[in-house]
Design a protein around this motif. Structure first.
Motif, PDB file in Angstrom:
ATOM      1  N   PRO A 188      26.210 -33.065   4.653  1.00  0.00           N
ATOM      2  CA  PRO A 188      26.169 -33.565   6.040  1.00  0.00           C
ATOM      3  C   PRO A 188      27.402 -34.390   6.438  1.00  0.00           C
ATOM      4  O   PRO A 188      27.732 -34.464   7.618  1.00  0.00           O
ATOM      5  CB  PRO A 188      24.900 -34.430   6.065  1.00  0.00           C
ATOM      6  CG  PRO A 188      24.024 -33.839   5.024  1.00  0.00           C
ATOM      7  CD  PRO A 188      24.968 -33.398   3.937  1.00  0.00           C
ATOM      8  N   GLN A 189      28.077 -34.969   5.463  1.00  0.00           N
ATOM      9  CA  GLN A 189      29.288 -35.736   5.790  1.00  0.00           C
ATOM     10  C   GLN A 189      30.333 -34.855   6.475  1.00  0.00           C
ATOM     11  O   GLN A 189      31.134 -35.341   7.271  1.00  0.00           O
ATOM     12  CB  GLN A 189      29.898 -36.317   4.504  1.00  0.00           C
ATOM     13  CG  GLN A 189      29.002 -37.351   3.845  1.00  0.00           C
ATOM     14  CD  GLN A 189      29.522 -37.768   2.473  1.00  0.00           C
ATOM     15  OE1 GLN A 189      30.226 -37.012   1.812  1.00  0.00           O
ATOM     16  NE2 GLN A 189      29.169 -38.965   2.047  1.00  0.00           N
ATOM     17  N   LEU A 190      30.297 -33.560   6.169  1.00  0.00           N
ATOM     18  CA  LEU A 190      31.284 -32.651   6.750  1.00  0.00           C
ATOM     19  C   LEU A 190      31.139 -32.530   8.263  1.00  0.00           C
ATOM     20  O   LEU A 190      32.086 -32.207   8.961  1.00  0.00           O
ATOM     21  CB  LEU A 190      31.174 -31.268   6.102  1.00  0.00           C
ATOM     22  CG  LEU A 190      31.638 -31.198   4.647  1.00  0.00           C
ATOM     23  CD1 LEU A 190      31.210 -29.893   4.010  1.00  0.00           C
ATOM     24  CD2 LEU A 190      33.152 -31.355   4.573  1.00  0.00           C
ATOM     25  N   THR A 191      29.946 -32.822   8.761  1.00  0.00           N
ATOM     26  CA  THR A 191      29.767 -32.715  10.212  1.00  0.00           C
ATOM     27  C   THR A 191      30.464 -33.883  10.908  1.00  0.00           C
ATOM     28  O   THR A 191      30.964 -33.749  12.017  1.00  0.00           O
ATOM     29  CB  THR A 191      28.282 -32.667  10.616  1.00  0.00           C
ATOM     30  OG1 THR A 191      27.712 -33.972  10.467  1.00  0.00           O
ATOM     31  CG2 THR A 191      27.488 -31.704   9.776  1.00  0.00           C
ATOM     32  N   LEU A 192      30.505 -35.027  10.252  1.00  0.00           N
ATOM     33  CA  LEU A 192      31.229 -36.173  10.814  1.00  0.00           C
ATOM     34  C   LEU A 192      32.736 -35.948  10.688  1.00  0.00           C
ATOM     35  O   LEU A 192      33.503 -36.286  11.582  1.00  0.00           O
ATOM     36  CB  LEU A 192      30.804 -37.483  10.125  1.00  0.00           C
ATOM     37  CG  LEU A 192      29.485 -38.070  10.632  1.00  0.00           C
ATOM     38  CD1 LEU A 192      28.287 -37.316  10.095  1.00  0.00           C
ATOM     39  CD2 LEU A 192      29.360 -39.541  10.293  1.00  0.00           C
ATOM     40  N   LEU A 193      33.118 -35.361   9.578  1.00  0.00           N
ATOM     41  CA  LEU A 193      34.535 -35.030   9.369  1.00  0.00           C
ATOM     42  C   LEU A 193      35.036 -34.097  10.486  1.00  0.00           C
ATOM     43  O   LEU A 193      36.113 -34.291  11.038  1.00  0.00           O
ATOM     44  CB  LEU A 193      34.693 -34.367   8.004  1.00  0.00           C
ATOM     45  CG  LEU A 193      36.088 -33.942   7.543  1.00  0.00           C
ATOM     46  CD1 LEU A 193      36.166 -33.994   6.026  1.00  0.00           C
ATOM     47  CD2 LEU A 193      36.491 -32.562   8.009  1.00  0.00           C
ATOM     48  N   THR A 194      34.208 -33.106  10.806  1.00  0.00           N
ATOM     49  CA  THR A 194      34.599 -32.159  11.846  1.00  0.00           C
ATOM     50  C   THR A 194      34.812 -32.865  13.179  1.00  0.00           C
ATOM     51  O   THR A 194      35.781 -32.595  13.891  1.00  0.00           O
ATOM     52  CB  THR A 194      33.519 -31.064  11.999  1.00  0.00           C
ATOM     53  OG1 THR A 194      33.285 -30.481  10.723  1.00  0.00           O
ATOM     54  CG2 THR A 194      33.940 -30.001  12.976  1.00  0.00           C
ATOM     55  N   ALA A 195      33.923 -33.786  13.493  1.00  0.00           N
ATOM     56  CA  ALA A 195      34.051 -34.516  14.762  1.00  0.00           C
ATOM     57  C   ALA A 195      35.380 -35.269  14.810  1.00  0.00           C
ATOM     58  O   ALA A 195      36.082 -35.238  15.825  1.00  0.00           O
ATOM     59  CB  ALA A 195      32.880 -35.485  14.928  1.00  0.00           C
ATOM     60  N   VAL A 196      35.735 -35.910  13.718  1.00  0.00           N
ATOM     61  CA  VAL A 196      36.998 -36.660  13.682  1.00  0.00           C
ATOM     62  C   VAL A 196      38.177 -35.711  13.891  1.00  0.00           C
ATOM     63  O   VAL A 196      39.082 -35.980  14.686  1.00  0.00           O
ATOM     64  CB  VAL A 196      37.150 -37.414  12.339  1.00  0.00           C
ATOM     65  CG1 VAL A 196      38.536 -38.022  12.216  1.00  0.00           C
ATOM     66  CG2 VAL A 196      36.085 -38.505  12.216  1.00  0.00           C
ATOM     67  N   ALA A 197      38.147 -34.568  13.201  1.00  0.00           N
ATOM     68  CA  ALA A 197      39.246 -33.601  13.314  1.00  0.00           C
ATOM     69  C   ALA A 197      39.388 -33.107  14.750  1.00  0.00           C
ATOM     70  O   ALA A 197      40.505 -32.992  15.265  1.00  0.00           O
ATOM     71  CB  ALA A 197      39.003 -32.425  12.370  1.00  0.00           C
ATOM     72  N   VAL A 198      38.267 -32.842  15.397  1.00  0.00           N
ATOM     73  CA  VAL A 198      38.328 -32.307  16.759  1.00  0.00           C
ATOM     74  C   VAL A 198      38.860 -33.366  17.732  1.00  0.00           C
ATOM     75  O   VAL A 198      39.691 -33.076  18.598  1.00  0.00           O
ATOM     76  CB  VAL A 198      36.942 -31.777  17.203  1.00  0.00           C
ATOM     77  CG1 VAL A 198      36.944 -31.406  18.676  1.00  0.00           C
ATOM     78  CG2 VAL A 198      36.531 -30.575  16.363  1.00  0.00           C
TER      79      VAL A 198
END
Lengths: 324, 167
Positions: free
Chosen positions: A149-159
């Motif tokens: 689930p941490q990857l979903t927060l990572l994606t938000a930061v990248a976007v």
């Protein structure tokens, strides 16, 4: 080959490149070049062909084709395999299939239009033709399933970072990974996991971005709460630029994450977070309640303090930030 | 320096754990937390019970049948009658902490109900955390005997979700 040709033409925008020059550099026949030029025109590129001078590109379409994206990519793996479609039910579906077929990590599925895309709780996600970025990225991280689930927060930061690089806009993140500009949603992210027992097979990250929608094109029911990058900047944005930028930011953060863990991502996430340190409303499947958003845990879980000073760990919810 | 809320968080975590004593030192600050055995113990025991009965994680069905006598002997001594009943049943466990959903969306029918025949790749539920959706596959052929959690419930890592009579 077509992509190399496109790259050559794009690098010499405004100038003519002779057929001879091209055929020497790409080591192909003049007929082959002509065929590829015809294909590019079909994709919407305006290519001028002048006798004795050669070819030049006058304009390129705002397309999400593999060619358009590839010439802008500055990544090693992410987006290096692209499946681009005109119209699909949902890019997630295609990504699921590709993942089962053992496609490479970083494979990207993009569509110009989605007809059956879904958000959280099966809610429909509008993805009209030609005006947004509807894409799915396949990752195969070797991490414990619990951490996925941490990857979903990572994606938000990248976007958020990519949006800033391409448009200059400062977007914010609403837990866990909705992206808002001036309080209105501009990007939705939904991630699905393929696993066997507790081993991750793939993480499929679906990203829907409202890019060039005008306010008339936003569906009535979301007009008050949604926006697009075009509405916010007042100008059209080339989608391929943004896709390439998201791939770049994602790859950088992902590498860091695999090497050093979630710590840095968490700090970045917090710096863009809109919903922390505020009173918020939380809607879950089992009810609605209000509280003070204290922060997130090292897993990305939202900590909500209620009026009795009890702290609740929120794993799944829709967050509403009452306007102050 | 730890903030008061972080200390509170720590206390809660230690309270839930099997740790009796906890010390933390950082830049001149020292925290020592000790559990009051007498009051804490009754709380700890029901929690500790779960791990005892955790079976080896999800063996393929044929293997499970061959190996049955062994775990059975061991467990008979420890388990209560209820556990005996369940012991031949396969447990589908949650691979992560998150929210349990019995159906793909609130107004669609549940993936499975009691009595349903399932195969290894049948999807039995979704676990969600931070908008990451994990469709859980049965990974066993058989029949759903009991659904142990409710729609929308938060489930722990390793928590049994379904009991399946394996074929």
């Amino acid at each position: 080959m077509r992509q190399q040709l496109l790259e050559m033409l794009m690098n010499h925008q405004g100038e003519f490149l002779s057929g001879q020059q091209i055929s020497d550099q790409l080591n192909c026949s003049r007929t082959a070049i002509w065929k590829h030029i015809a294909e590019l025109r079909k994709q919407g590129y305006q290519v001028e062909a002048a006798p004795k001078k050669g070819y030049r590109i006058l304009s390129s379409p705002d397309a999400v084709t593999a060619d358009e994206i590839s010439i802008r990519l500055k990544t090693e793996k992410f987006g290096r395999q692209i499946v681009s479609k005109e119209s699909v039910s949902s890019t997630q579906e295609i990504a699921h299939k590709l993942s089962h077929e053992k496609c490479e990590e970083g494979t990207l599925v993009v569509a110009d239009e989605q007809t059956g895309a879904r958000g959280r709780m099966g809610r429909p996600w509008q993805s009209p033709k030609g005006s947004g970025i509807w894409m799915s990225l396949i990752l195969r991280p070797e991490i414990p399933l619990q951490r996925a689930p941490q990857l979903t927060l990572l994606t938000a930061v990248a976007v958020v970072k990519a949006i800033h690089k391409v448009t200059g806009l400062n977007a914010e993140i609403k837990w866990p990974n909705d992206i808002l500009i001036n309080g209105k949603k501009v990007v939705g992210i939904l991630t699905e996991l393929q696993a066997e027992a507790d081993r991750i097979n793939s993480v499929i990250i679906g990203i829907g971005m409202n890019v060039n929608l005008s306010s008339d094109e936003l569906p009535d029911e979301i007009r008050g709460i949604a926006t697009s990058l075009q509405i916010e900047t007042g100008q059209a944005i080339r989608r391929a630029d943004l896709i390439a930028a998201v791939m770049k930011e994602m790859e950088l953060l992902y590498k860091q994450y695999l090497q050093e863990g979630f710590h840095l991502i968490k700090l970045l996430w917090e710096s863009y977070a809109l919903s922390l340190g505020k009173r918020i409303k939380v809607r879950t499947i089992s009810g609605e309640f209000e509280g003070f958003a204290k922060g997130i845990t090292d897993e990305g879980v939202l900590l909500l303090e209620d009026d009795e000073n009890q702290i609740h760990q929120i794993y799944s919810a829709d967050i509403e930030i009452p306007r102050s | 320096m730890l903030k008061i809320q972080e200390i509170r968080e720590l206390i809660k975590l230690i309270d839930k754990s099997s740790i009796d004593e906890f010390q933390f030192e950082n830049e001149g600050t020292k925290i020592v937390l000790k559990k009051n055995e007498a009051t804490v113990e009754p709380k700890v025991i029901p929690n500790a019970e779960t791990p005892i009965f955790v079976q080896p994680p999800q063996m393929p069905a044929p293997q499970a049948t061959q190996m049955q006598p062994q775990p059975a002997e061991k467990e008979v001594q420890q388990s209560e009658p209820k556990e005996d009943k369940n012991e031949n049943l396969h447990k589908i466990e949650s691979p992560m902490v998150g929210t349990f959903y019995s159906s793909p969306s609130p107004d669609s029918p549940a993936y499975v109900k009691v009595g349903d025949k399932i195969s290894k790749d049948s999807i039995v539920c979704i676990i969600e955390a931070m908008k990451l959706f994990n469709e859980i596959e049965a990974e066993v052929n058989g029949e759903i005997v009991e659904i142990l959690v409710e729609n929308g419930q938060l489930v722990e890592y390793g928590q049994p979700l379904f009991l399946v009579k394996a074929e």
